[in-house]
Motif scaffolding. Structure first.
Motif, PDB file in Angstrom:
ATOM      1  N   UNK A   1      26.736   4.281 -22.589  1.00 37.72           N
ATOM      2  CA  UNK A   1      26.858   3.720 -21.238  1.00 37.72           C
ATOM      3  C   UNK A   1      27.504   4.727 -20.287  1.00 37.72           C
ATOM      4  N   UNK A   2      28.552   5.400 -20.761  1.00 33.05           N
ATOM      5  CA  UNK A   2      29.231   6.399 -19.922  1.00 33.05           C
ATOM      6  C   UNK A   2      28.292   7.563 -19.607  1.00 33.05           C
ATOM      7  N   UNK A   3      27.502   7.974 -20.589  1.00 35.83           N
ATOM      8  CA  UNK A   3      26.550   9.071 -20.386  1.00 35.83           C
ATOM      9  C   UNK A   3      25.523   8.692 -19.314  1.00 35.83           C
ATOM     10  N   UNK A   4      24.916   7.531 -19.457  1.00 38.72           N
ATOM     11  CA  UNK A   4      23.885   7.134 -18.494  1.00 38.72           C
ATOM     12  C   UNK A   4      24.488   6.819 -17.133  1.00 38.72           C
ATOM     13  N   UNK A   5      25.689   6.296 -17.110  1.00 36.10           N
ATOM     14  CA  UNK A   5      26.370   6.055 -15.830  1.00 36.10           C
ATOM     15  C   UNK A   5      26.567   7.380 -15.097  1.00 36.10           C
ATOM     16  N   UNK A   6      27.026   8.399 -15.822  1.00 35.60           N
ATOM     17  CA  UNK A   6      27.237   9.715 -15.223  1.00 35.60           C
ATOM     18  C   UNK A   6      25.914  10.296 -14.725  1.00 35.60           C
ATOM     19  N   UNK A   7      24.848  10.193 -15.535  1.00 35.43           N
ATOM     20  CA  UNK A   7      23.529  10.700 -15.113  1.00 35.43           C
ATOM     21  C   UNK A   7      23.059  10.011 -13.843  1.00 35.43           C
TER      22      UNK A   7
ATOM     23  N   UNK B   1      24.890   8.419 -11.528  1.00 39.13           N
ATOM     24  CA  UNK B   1      25.750   8.779 -10.396  1.00 39.13           C
ATOM     25  C   UNK B   1      25.452  10.190  -9.900  1.00 39.13           C
ATOM     26  N   UNK B   2      25.227  11.119 -10.826  1.00 37.24           N
ATOM     27  CA  UNK B   2      24.882  12.492 -10.424  1.00 37.24           C
ATOM     28  C   UNK B   2      23.551  12.512  -9.679  1.00 37.24           C
ATOM     29  N   UNK B   3      22.587  11.742 -10.162  1.00 33.62           N
ATOM     30  CA  UNK B   3      21.271  11.668  -9.532  1.00 33.62           C
ATOM     31  C   UNK B   3      21.399  11.106  -8.113  1.00 33.62           C
ATOM     32  N   UNK B   4      22.182  10.040  -7.988  1.00 31.92           N
ATOM     33  CA  UNK B   4      22.392   9.424  -6.676  1.00 31.92           C
ATOM     34  C   UNK B   4      23.086  10.406  -5.718  1.00 31.92           C
TER      35      UNK B   4
ATOM     36  N   UNK C   1       8.608  14.531   5.351  1.00 31.13           N
ATOM     37  CA  UNK C   1      10.013  14.519   4.939  1.00 31.13           C
ATOM     38  C   UNK C   1      10.602  13.116   5.048  1.00 31.13           C
ATOM     39  N   UNK C   2      10.274  12.405   6.103  1.00 31.35           N
ATOM     40  CA  UNK C   2      10.786  11.043   6.262  1.00 31.35           C
ATOM     41  C   UNK C   2      10.217  10.103   5.205  1.00 31.35           C
ATOM     42  N   UNK C   3       8.954  10.264   4.833  1.00 30.73           N
ATOM     43  CA  UNK C   3       8.371   9.454   3.755  1.00 30.73           C
ATOM     44  C   UNK C   3       9.081   9.730   2.434  1.00 30.73           C
ATOM     45  N   UNK C   4       9.364  11.011   2.187  1.00 30.73           N
ATOM     46  CA  UNK C   4      10.077  11.381   0.967  1.00 30.73           C
ATOM     47  C   UNK C   4      11.458  10.743   0.946  1.00 30.73           C
ATOM     48  N   UNK C   5      12.156  10.800   2.048  1.00 31.22           N
ATOM     49  CA  UNK C   5      13.498  10.201   2.122  1.00 31.22           C
ATOM     50  C   UNK C   5      13.432   8.684   1.958  1.00 31.22           C
ATOM     51  N   UNK C   6      12.377   8.053   2.469  1.00 27.33           N
ATOM     52  CA  UNK C   6      12.229   6.607   2.307  1.00 27.33           C
ATOM     53  C   UNK C   6      12.032   6.259   0.828  1.00 27.33           C
ATOM     54  N   UNK C   7      11.230   7.048   0.121  1.00 26.07           N
ATOM     55  CA  UNK C   7      11.056   6.826  -1.321  1.00 26.07           C
ATOM     56  C   UNK C   7      12.384   7.005  -2.046  1.00 26.07           C
ATOM     57  N   UNK C   8      13.144   7.999  -1.616  1.00 29.34           N
ATOM     58  CA  UNK C   8      14.432   8.220  -2.260  1.00 29.34           C
ATOM     59  C   UNK C   8      15.429   7.101  -1.939  1.00 29.34           C
ATOM     60  N   UNK C   9      15.320   6.519  -0.754  1.00 30.83           N
ATOM     61  CA  UNK C   9      16.171   5.378  -0.415  1.00 30.83           C
ATOM     62  C   UNK C   9      15.886   4.218  -1.374  1.00 30.83           C
ATOM     63  N   UNK C  10      14.596   4.005  -1.658  1.00 33.89           N
ATOM     64  CA  UNK C  10      14.227   2.958  -2.612  1.00 33.89           C
ATOM     65  C   UNK C  10      14.721   3.309  -4.010  1.00 33.89           C
TER      66      UNK C  10
END
Length: 145
Positions: A30-36, A38-41, A78-87
């Motif tokens: 759980x700690x490993x995946x939580x860290x992954x 959070x780093x991704x976010x 770029x805005x479409x990419x950011x929208x996908x990343x927001x999701x």
């Protein structure tokens, strides 16, 4: 009853990777995946800040129509990419919530473990490989009708 360990307080050894030799979704997993997650976010949010700064700086008017069209196309992409990343961030937050409530790593359809390799490849996965394949087959059938 022993006090419950907070996943956020667990310090992982350097280079730790979850193993099938350990109990599935133990505190280290759980700690490993939580860290992954959070780093991704954090990486997505950093990229978003950079994009906003670039878009703000690049608000120049182009005299040439072709340059303006290229600039607008780049901006829209770029805005479409950011929208996908927001999701994607909302999916990451949902996965973090599942870690906290103890349902992370288990298939939403079957309740079976998703598998460490799949979770390592796609930490936001909510379905096992088999359940995902069934879901995609059903989706394909409905799309063809």
């Amino acid at each position: 009853m022993a006090p419950r360990v907070k996943i956020a307080d667990i310090v992982l050894p350097a280079g730790y990777k979850p193993s099938d030799n350990e109990p599935f979704m133990n505190d280290m997993h759980k700690a490993y995946f939580r860290r992954r997650l959070l780093d991704w976010k954090d990486e997505i949010l950093r990229q978003t800040r950079e994009t906003l700064a670039i878009l703000h700086e690049d608000s120049t008017q182009h005299a040439d129509l072709a340059d303006r069209a290229t600039s607008e196309t780049d901006r829209a992409t770029e805005l479409r990419t950011r929208d996908r990343q927001r999701k994607l961030i909302s999916k990451i937050d949902a996965a973090l919530g599942r870690i906290e409530d103890g349902t992370y790593g288990y298939c939403e359809d079957t309740g079976e473990p998703i598998g460490l390799k799949r979770l390592d490849a796609r930490p936001i996965a909510t379905l096992s490989v088999e359940a995902q394949e069934r879901h995609e087959r059903r989706e394909r059938v409905y799309r063809e009708e």
